[in-house]
Design a protein around this motif. Sequence first.
Motif, PDB file in Angstrom:
ATOM      1  N   GLY A 185       0.866  -1.170  -0.006  1.00 57.76           N
ATOM      2  CA  GLY A 185       0.096  -0.016  -0.151  1.00 57.76           C
ATOM      3  C   GLY A 185       0.766   1.269  -0.069  1.00 57.76           C
ATOM      4  O   GLY A 185       2.039   0.998   0.690  1.00 57.76           O
ATOM      5  N   LEU A 186       0.171   2.321  -0.468  1.00 58.01           N
ATOM      6  CA  LEU A 186       0.924   3.686  -0.562  1.00 58.01           C
ATOM      7  C   LEU A 186      -0.283   4.868  -0.657  1.00 58.01           C
ATOM      8  O   LEU A 186      -0.974   4.733  -1.361  1.00 58.01           O
ATOM      9  N   LEU A 187       0.032   5.641   0.189  1.00 56.51           N
ATOM     10  CA  LEU A 187      -0.993   6.963   0.297  1.00 56.51           C
ATOM     11  C   LEU A 187      -0.215   7.821  -0.833  1.00 56.51           C
ATOM     12  O   LEU A 187       0.847   8.076  -0.941  1.00 56.51           O
ATOM     13  N   VAL A 188      -1.320   8.443  -1.550  1.00 56.70           N
ATOM     14  CA  VAL A 188      -0.872   9.201  -2.761  1.00 56.70           C
ATOM     15  C   VAL A 188      -1.623  10.526  -2.940  1.00 56.70           C
ATOM     16  O   VAL A 188      -2.693  10.619  -2.532  1.00 56.70           O
ATOM     17  N   ASP A 237      13.461   1.966  -3.733  1.00 52.99           N
ATOM     18  CA  ASP A 237      12.676   2.692  -4.520  1.00 52.99           C
ATOM     19  C   ASP A 237      11.255   2.156  -4.502  1.00 52.99           C
ATOM     20  O   ASP A 237      10.609   1.911  -5.738  1.00 52.99           O
ATOM     21  N   ALA A 238      10.843   1.532  -3.453  1.00 57.00           N
ATOM     22  CA  ALA A 238       9.670   0.822  -3.704  1.00 57.00           C
ATOM     23  C   ALA A 238       8.546   1.720  -3.975  1.00 57.00           C
ATOM     24  O   ALA A 238       7.577   1.107  -4.939  1.00 57.00           O
ATOM     25  N   ALA A 239       8.514   2.866  -3.617  1.00 56.84           N
ATOM     26  CA  ALA A 239       7.193   3.698  -4.027  1.00 56.84           C
ATOM     27  C   ALA A 239       7.270   3.910  -5.514  1.00 56.84           C
ATOM     28  O   ALA A 239       6.160   4.056  -6.211  1.00 56.84           O
ATOM     29  N   ALA A 259       0.921   8.760 -11.811  1.00 55.22           N
ATOM     30  CA  ALA A 259       1.540  10.119 -11.639  1.00 55.22           C
ATOM     31  C   ALA A 259       1.386  10.737 -10.396  1.00 55.22           C
ATOM     32  O   ALA A 259       1.859  11.857  -9.950  1.00 55.22           O
ATOM     33  N   GLY A 260       0.675  10.048  -9.297  1.00 57.01           N
ATOM     34  CA  GLY A 260       0.488  10.726  -8.077  1.00 57.01           C
ATOM     35  C   GLY A 260       1.764  10.869  -7.200  1.00 57.01           C
ATOM     36  O   GLY A 260       2.839  10.293  -7.502  1.00 57.01           O
ATOM     37  N   PRO A 265       4.925   6.003   3.592  1.00 60.58           N
ATOM     38  CA  PRO A 265       5.620   5.055   3.071  1.00 60.58           C
ATOM     39  C   PRO A 265       4.955   3.971   2.387  1.00 60.58           C
ATOM     40  O   PRO A 265       3.747   3.792   2.360  1.00 60.58           O
ATOM     41  N   CYS A 266       5.728   3.198   1.687  1.00 61.23           N
ATOM     42  CA  CYS A 266       5.074   2.132   1.028  1.00 61.23           C
ATOM     43  C   CYS A 266       5.623   0.737   1.668  1.00 61.23           C
ATOM     44  O   CYS A 266       6.576   0.584   2.150  1.00 61.23           O
ATOM     45  N   ALA A 267       4.699   0.092   1.959  1.00 60.64           N
ATOM     46  CA  ALA A 267       4.806  -1.338   2.802  1.00 60.64           C
ATOM     47  C   ALA A 267       3.919  -2.303   2.390  1.00 60.64           C
ATOM     48  O   ALA A 267       3.063  -2.129   1.637  1.00 60.64           O
ATOM     49  N   THR A 268       4.485  -3.441   2.728  1.00 55.58           N
ATOM     50  CA  THR A 268       3.942  -4.759   2.171  1.00 55.58           C
ATOM     51  C   THR A 268       3.555  -5.725   3.602  1.00 55.58           C
ATOM     52  O   THR A 268       4.409  -5.758   4.353  1.00 55.58           O
TER      53      THR A 268
END
Length: 409
Positions: A185-188, A237-239, A259-260, A265-268
Amino acid sequence: MADVSDVVIVGGGIAGSALAYALASAGRSVTVLESSVEYEDRVRGEIVMPWGVKEARNLGVEQILLDAGAHVAPAWLQYVEGADEPAMLPMSMMVEGIPGTLNMRHPDACQALVEAAADAGATVVRGVHEVRLSAGQPVSVTYSADSAGEARARLVVGADGRSSTVRRQAGLSLQRDDPINYIAGLLVDGLTGVPDDHDIMVGEGDQLLLVFHQGGGRARLYVCLGRSGQRRFAGPDAAARFLAAWKPGCYPFSCLLAAGIPAGPCATYPGDDTWTDTPFADGVVLVGDAAGYNDPIVGQGLSIALRDARIVRDLILDGARQPADFVSYGRERSERMRTLRLIADIVSVAFTEDADNRMARRAFLGEKMASMDAEVFPLLVGFATGPETVPEHLVQPGILDRIRNAPGD
């Protein structure tokens, strides 16, 4: 000697703070011990399903979340590779009187609820660590914060998450199902031009992609993968690689999402399930993730937490303090989690499990849903209407084999 509260709640997340607010509003003395000084983005727990919104309303916290910026999604659109048109899920029609799902950044929701609990009269202590429970009546809870402290109560509520110290000290353990999938997941931010009046599910390739809008050009994006994709978005460079994955051809606004601007953070996380049939012991009852959690692929975590809080609130107000008083809660929760495990497994097997016939699986499930199949439709729609709406005779794992055996692509 510390004052005696009616209840000490260890953990000030969604379940703990909602319960604290509800009890304090009913005139009970409540102490909340929260480990964080500031809530962090943990990349999960940001959607409340319609059945969970009903629980939030019952607890009196729905308006608190709305006032803090929660975004209402009255519908979902589901895009699937190979389908001519998206399928629409009318989330505003799932539970009478509930306008849809609620989406909100998890740290903001926690902060709004814990502030409301304090305003209602609860004592809130932040930065708590080294929590220790001592058996007896009342139960003594010692802890460290700015200095050593003690809280005493007739009942301790463990709302302290997946690695719950209350659960461990009470001698309770969880059963676990291994994951079928992994979820990143990632907040954009900066999603100009992307419609936010509905949320999105996209099934394409080996991925299930989800969009939960939070308003103002912000959304939480998820990519759900089979076990082979566990480390696809690992590394510095996960995001960037995550956003590059968000270009499914069957969703018309995918390039705008890709393009957001990353806003967290990007986390799994693994899509595993845990549970216990006895979320209680002498002087202790567990709620939320401390009592076991559902595979997040179907977004049930906050709804589970809010129902836990509502049921435990009702029992406490009726005088529940002993283990026998919480047997009905344990029985209901056990059945609830069993149903939700199957729903999550259906989605995982159809959309993300590593398999050569993935498109056939998705088509099989899509046909069953479109025809409102009497065995599949009521079961799967329970993710929105609530697990208690699913007929008992449908909660059978044989449906998973039928999906897995769909004719190959």
